[in-house]
Design a protein around this motif. Structure first.
Motif, PDB file in Angstrom:
ATOM      1  N   THR A 127     -43.298 -65.437 -47.617  1.00  0.00           N
ATOM      2  CA  THR A 127     -43.039 -64.026 -47.306  1.00  0.00           C
ATOM      3  C   THR A 127     -41.730 -63.879 -46.533  1.00  0.00           C
ATOM      4  OG1 THR A 127     -45.404 -63.521 -47.260  1.00  0.00           O
ATOM      5  CG2 THR A 127     -43.937 -61.983 -46.135  1.00  0.00           C
ATOM      6  N   ASP A 128     -41.499 -64.770 -45.575  1.00  0.00           N
ATOM      7  CA  ASP A 128     -40.248 -64.730 -44.815  1.00  0.00           C
ATOM      8  C   ASP A 128     -39.043 -64.919 -45.729  1.00  0.00           C
ATOM      9  OD1 ASP A 128     -41.757 -64.378 -42.548  1.00  0.00           O
ATOM     10  OD2 ASP A 128     -41.494 -66.428 -41.804  1.00  0.00           O
ATOM     11  N   ALA A 129     -39.172 -65.789 -46.713  1.00  0.00           N
ATOM     12  CA  ALA A 129     -38.063 -66.020 -47.644  1.00  0.00           C
ATOM     13  C   ALA A 129     -37.725 -64.754 -48.419  1.00  0.00           C
ATOM     14  CB  ALA A 129     -38.417 -67.151 -48.600  1.00  0.00           C
ATOM     15  N   PHE A 130     -38.741 -63.983 -48.799  1.00  0.00           N
ATOM     16  CA  PHE A 130     -38.485 -62.721 -49.495  1.00  0.00           C
ATOM     17  C   PHE A 130     -37.849 -61.699 -48.552  1.00  0.00           C
ATOM     18  CE2 PHE A 130     -41.363 -64.295 -52.804  1.00  0.00           C
ATOM     19  CZ  PHE A 130     -40.690 -63.852 -53.937  1.00  0.00           C
ATOM     20  N   ARG A 131     -38.214 -61.730 -47.282  1.00  0.00           N
ATOM     21  CA  ARG A 131     -37.571 -60.838 -46.319  1.00  0.00           C
ATOM     22  C   ARG A 131     -36.083 -61.176 -46.205  1.00  0.00           C
ATOM     23  NH1 ARG A 131     -41.636 -58.377 -47.155  1.00  0.00           N
ATOM     24  NH2 ARG A 131     -43.358 -58.043 -45.691  1.00  0.00           N
ATOM     25  N   LEU A 132     -35.754 -62.452 -46.213  1.00  0.00           N
ATOM     26  CA  LEU A 132     -34.348 -62.857 -46.183  1.00  0.00           C
ATOM     27  C   LEU A 132     -33.609 -62.357 -47.420  1.00  0.00           C
ATOM     28  CD1 LEU A 132     -34.686 -66.561 -44.959  1.00  0.00           C
ATOM     29  CD2 LEU A 132     -33.848 -64.623 -43.629  1.00  0.00           C
ATOM     30  N   LEU A 133     -34.223 -62.516 -48.575  1.00  0.00           N
ATOM     31  CA  LEU A 133     -33.586 -62.096 -49.823  1.00  0.00           C
ATOM     32  C   LEU A 133     -33.321 -60.599 -49.836  1.00  0.00           C
ATOM     33  CD1 LEU A 133     -32.720 -63.161 -52.682  1.00  0.00           C
ATOM     34  CD2 LEU A 133     -34.983 -62.424 -53.475  1.00  0.00           C
ATOM     35  N   ASP A 134     -34.181 -59.840 -49.152  1.00  0.00           N
ATOM     36  CA  ASP A 134     -34.073 -58.385 -49.160  1.00  0.00           C
ATOM     37  C   ASP A 134     -33.320 -57.843 -47.945  1.00  0.00           C
ATOM     38  OD1 ASP A 134     -34.737 -56.009 -50.621  1.00  0.00           O
ATOM     39  OD2 ASP A 134     -36.159 -55.482 -49.046  1.00  0.00           O
ATOM     40  N   LYS A 181     -39.437 -54.921 -41.941  1.00  0.00           N
ATOM     41  CA  LYS A 181     -40.836 -54.751 -41.531  1.00  0.00           C
ATOM     42  C   LYS A 181     -41.051 -55.481 -40.211  1.00  0.00           C
ATOM     43  CE  LYS A 181     -42.456 -53.940 -46.245  1.00  0.00           C
ATOM     44  NZ  LYS A 181     -43.383 -54.301 -47.313  1.00  0.00           N
ATOM     45  N   GLU A 182     -42.015 -56.405 -40.161  1.00  0.00           N
ATOM     46  CA  GLU A 182     -42.282 -57.105 -38.916  1.00  0.00           C
ATOM     47  C   GLU A 182     -41.435 -58.363 -38.766  1.00  0.00           C
ATOM     48  OE1 GLU A 182     -44.711 -58.934 -42.084  1.00  0.00           O
ATOM     49  OE2 GLU A 182     -44.256 -56.875 -41.458  1.00  0.00           O
ATOM     50  N   PHE A 183     -40.571 -58.635 -39.734  1.00  0.00           N
ATOM     51  CA  PHE A 183     -39.763 -59.857 -39.745  1.00  0.00           C
ATOM     52  C   PHE A 183     -38.500 -59.664 -38.916  1.00  0.00           C
ATOM     53  CE2 PHE A 183     -36.399 -62.466 -41.695  1.00  0.00           C
ATOM     54  CZ  PHE A 183     -36.985 -63.714 -41.632  1.00  0.00           C
ATOM     55  N   ARG A 184     -38.239 -60.578 -37.978  1.00  0.00           N
ATOM     56  CA  ARG A 184     -37.019 -60.582 -37.181  1.00  0.00           C
ATOM     57  C   ARG A 184     -36.604 -62.033 -36.983  1.00  0.00           C
ATOM     58  NH1 ARG A 184     -38.034 -56.087 -38.068  1.00  0.00           N
ATOM     59  NH2 ARG A 184     -37.875 -54.205 -36.782  1.00  0.00           N
ATOM     60  N   GLU A 185     -35.543 -62.460 -37.670  1.00  0.00           N
ATOM     61  CA  GLU A 185     -35.136 -63.852 -37.569  1.00  0.00           C
ATOM     62  C   GLU A 185     -33.621 -63.984 -37.701  1.00  0.00           C
ATOM     63  OE1 GLU A 185     -36.792 -66.500 -36.820  1.00  0.00           O
ATOM     64  OE2 GLU A 185     -38.828 -65.702 -36.878  1.00  0.00           O
ATOM     65  N   GLU A 214     -28.831 -59.754 -31.522  1.00  0.00           N
ATOM     66  CA  GLU A 214     -29.656 -58.614 -31.872  1.00  0.00           C
ATOM     67  C   GLU A 214     -28.779 -57.448 -32.291  1.00  0.00           C
ATOM     68  OE1 GLU A 214     -32.345 -57.508 -28.868  1.00  0.00           O
ATOM     69  OE2 GLU A 214     -33.318 -59.452 -28.742  1.00  0.00           O
ATOM     70  N   THR A 215     -29.386 -56.503 -32.951  1.00  0.00           N
ATOM     71  CA  THR A 215     -28.689 -55.282 -33.301  1.00  0.00           C
ATOM     72  C   THR A 215     -29.532 -54.111 -32.876  1.00  0.00           C
ATOM     73  OG1 THR A 215     -29.701 -55.083 -35.469  1.00  0.00           O
ATOM     74  CG2 THR A 215     -27.703 -56.380 -35.346  1.00  0.00           C
ATOM     75  N   ALA A 218     -29.682 -51.626 -37.955  1.00  0.00           N
ATOM     76  CA  ALA A 218     -29.997 -52.497 -39.088  1.00  0.00           C
ATOM     77  C   ALA A 218     -29.535 -53.904 -38.788  1.00  0.00           C
ATOM     78  CB  ALA A 218     -29.308 -51.974 -40.353  1.00  0.00           C
ATOM     79  N   ASP A 219     -29.942 -54.859 -39.678  1.00  0.00           N
ATOM     80  CA  ASP A 219     -29.464 -56.222 -39.513  1.00  0.00           C
ATOM     81  C   ASP A 219     -27.960 -56.250 -39.744  1.00  0.00           C
ATOM     82  OD1 ASP A 219     -31.119 -57.320 -42.583  1.00  0.00           O
ATOM     83  OD2 ASP A 219     -30.076 -55.492 -42.095  1.00  0.00           O
ATOM     84  N   HIS A 220     -27.289 -57.214 -39.082  1.00  0.00           N
ATOM     85  CA  HIS A 220     -25.843 -57.141 -38.957  1.00  0.00           C
ATOM     86  C   HIS A 220     -25.245 -58.535 -39.022  1.00  0.00           C
ATOM     87  CE1 HIS A 220     -21.951 -56.624 -37.132  1.00  0.00           C
ATOM     88  NE2 HIS A 220     -22.310 -57.428 -36.143  1.00  0.00           N
ATOM     89  N   VAL A 221     -24.169 -58.671 -39.781  1.00  0.00           N
ATOM     90  CA  VAL A 221     -23.448 -59.930 -39.853  1.00  0.00           C
ATOM     91  C   VAL A 221     -22.352 -59.924 -38.801  1.00  0.00           C
ATOM     92  CG1 VAL A 221     -22.039 -61.439 -41.276  1.00  0.00           C
ATOM     93  CG2 VAL A 221     -23.883 -60.144 -42.312  1.00  0.00           C
ATOM     94  N   ALA A 222     -22.322 -60.949 -37.967  1.00  0.00           N
ATOM     95  CA  ALA A 222     -21.268 -61.053 -36.961  1.00  0.00           C
ATOM     96  C   ALA A 222     -20.096 -61.795 -37.575  1.00  0.00           C
ATOM     97  CB  ALA A 222     -21.779 -61.800 -35.724  1.00  0.00           C
ATOM     98  N   THR A 223     -19.004 -61.110 -37.823  1.00  0.00           N
ATOM     99  CA  THR A 223     -17.858 -61.715 -38.489  1.00  0.00           C
ATOM    100  C   THR A 223     -16.648 -61.827 -37.582  1.00  0.00           C
ATOM    101  OG1 THR A 223     -17.182 -59.555 -39.315  1.00  0.00           O
ATOM    102  CG2 THR A 223     -18.576 -60.885 -40.736  1.00  0.00           C
TER     103      THR A 223
END
Length: 282
Positions: A127-134, A181-185, A214-215, A218-223
């Motif tokens: 399930t976590d892997a699908f959260r990463l993909l999405d 959802k509940e995924f934070r990694e 943290e953000t 939304a999730d954020h790429v630090a570049t």
């Protein structure tokens, strides 16, 4: 090969998804051609990584698929060889396909315990892997790339595999706080066919007590250092934690308002003066 039973077994997880599979210009005929092309390019790339298709458990997801690779196959080729081979195969597919059947792909690589039953595979790690993909950050990375592939790997895969690769520069990956959802990694994003510039500062070890980036939204790429209306503050060591500011910074003088464009307002200003005692004329 799947193993049925109540006990979970370790598997490496490779998940692939087609960008904008349901785009208005992609008719059913084009979707069928897209799916056929997807399976062909993934099988070709897996073979290049030394993993036979028939040795893996695989399941269809309509606009994508996932494979579970047995533990006897090393993980390193799945981040060193597979991504470039997949991008190469996609370019070959696109070069001979109708515009509406051409693809760009998101790729996720994770590892963990998986249980099998008569209907397929399941586990928290999967399930976590699908959260990463999405993850929104992965979608944004692909949307902003001229290439055909964006890859995200879990923190486990990055720390245990990517950091130790002989032919892959981990400094071309970027950390992201993936949230769904509940995924934070914490995870790491790379663009295999159009890589980010190498930035060794992203590999600076964090102390055990240091939280993951943290953000505020939304999730954020630090570049790197921010510019324009969005600013990033990275927390890489002891001391006060940084913040992520999303939206416009408005105002002047004693106070400013952050996030006015998003509707989430935070006003920073000088504190009000202390209350004066009531005037008591004699």
């Amino acid at each position: 090969m799947a193993v049925s039973g109540r006990h979970a077994v370790h598997r490496t997880m490779v998940l692939v998804d087609v960008e904008r599979f349901s785009a208005p210009g992609r008719t059913l005929h084009h979707q069928l051609d897209t799916r056929a092309g997807l399976y062909a390019v993934v099988a070709e790339a897996m073979a290049a990584a030394g993993v036979p298709w028939e040795d893996c458990h695989h399941e269809d997801r309509g606009d994508g698929l996932f494979l579970l690779i047995p533990p006897e196959f090393p993980k390193a080729p799945l981040v060193e060889v597979l991504p470039e081979a997949l991008a190469r195969a996609v370019r070959g597919h696109n070069g001979t396909s109708h515009d509406a059947a051409r693809v760009r792909l998101r790729l996720a690589v994770h590892a963990g315990e998986v249980a099998f039953d008569q209907r397929g595979a399941t586990s928290t790690a999967l399930t976590d892997a699908f959260r990463l993909l999405d993850a929104a950050a992965l979608k944004q990375a692909l949307a902003g790339s001229p290439g055909v592939l964006a890859m995200i790997v879990s923190r486990l895969v990055f720390d245990d595999v990517v950091r130790h690769c002989a032919t892959l520069d981990p400094a071309t990956f970027r950390p992201v706080q993936a949230a769904a959802k509940e995924f934070r990694e914490l995870a790491w994003i790379a663009l295999p066919d159009h890589p980010y510039p190498a930035d060794p500062t992203v590999l600076t070890p964090r102390s055990p007590d240091t939280p993951a980036p943290e953000t505020a939204s939304a999730d954020h790429v630090a570049t790197g250092p921010a510019s324009g209306p969005e600013a990033h503050a990275r927390y890489d060591g002891p001391g006060p934690r940084g913040v992520h500011i999303a939206g416009d910074v408005q105002g002047s003088g004693p106070g400013i308002t952050i996030g006015a464009a998003t509707g989430d307002h935070l006003t920073i200003g000088t504190p009000p003066p202390p209350a004066q005692p009531p005037h008591n004329p004699r």
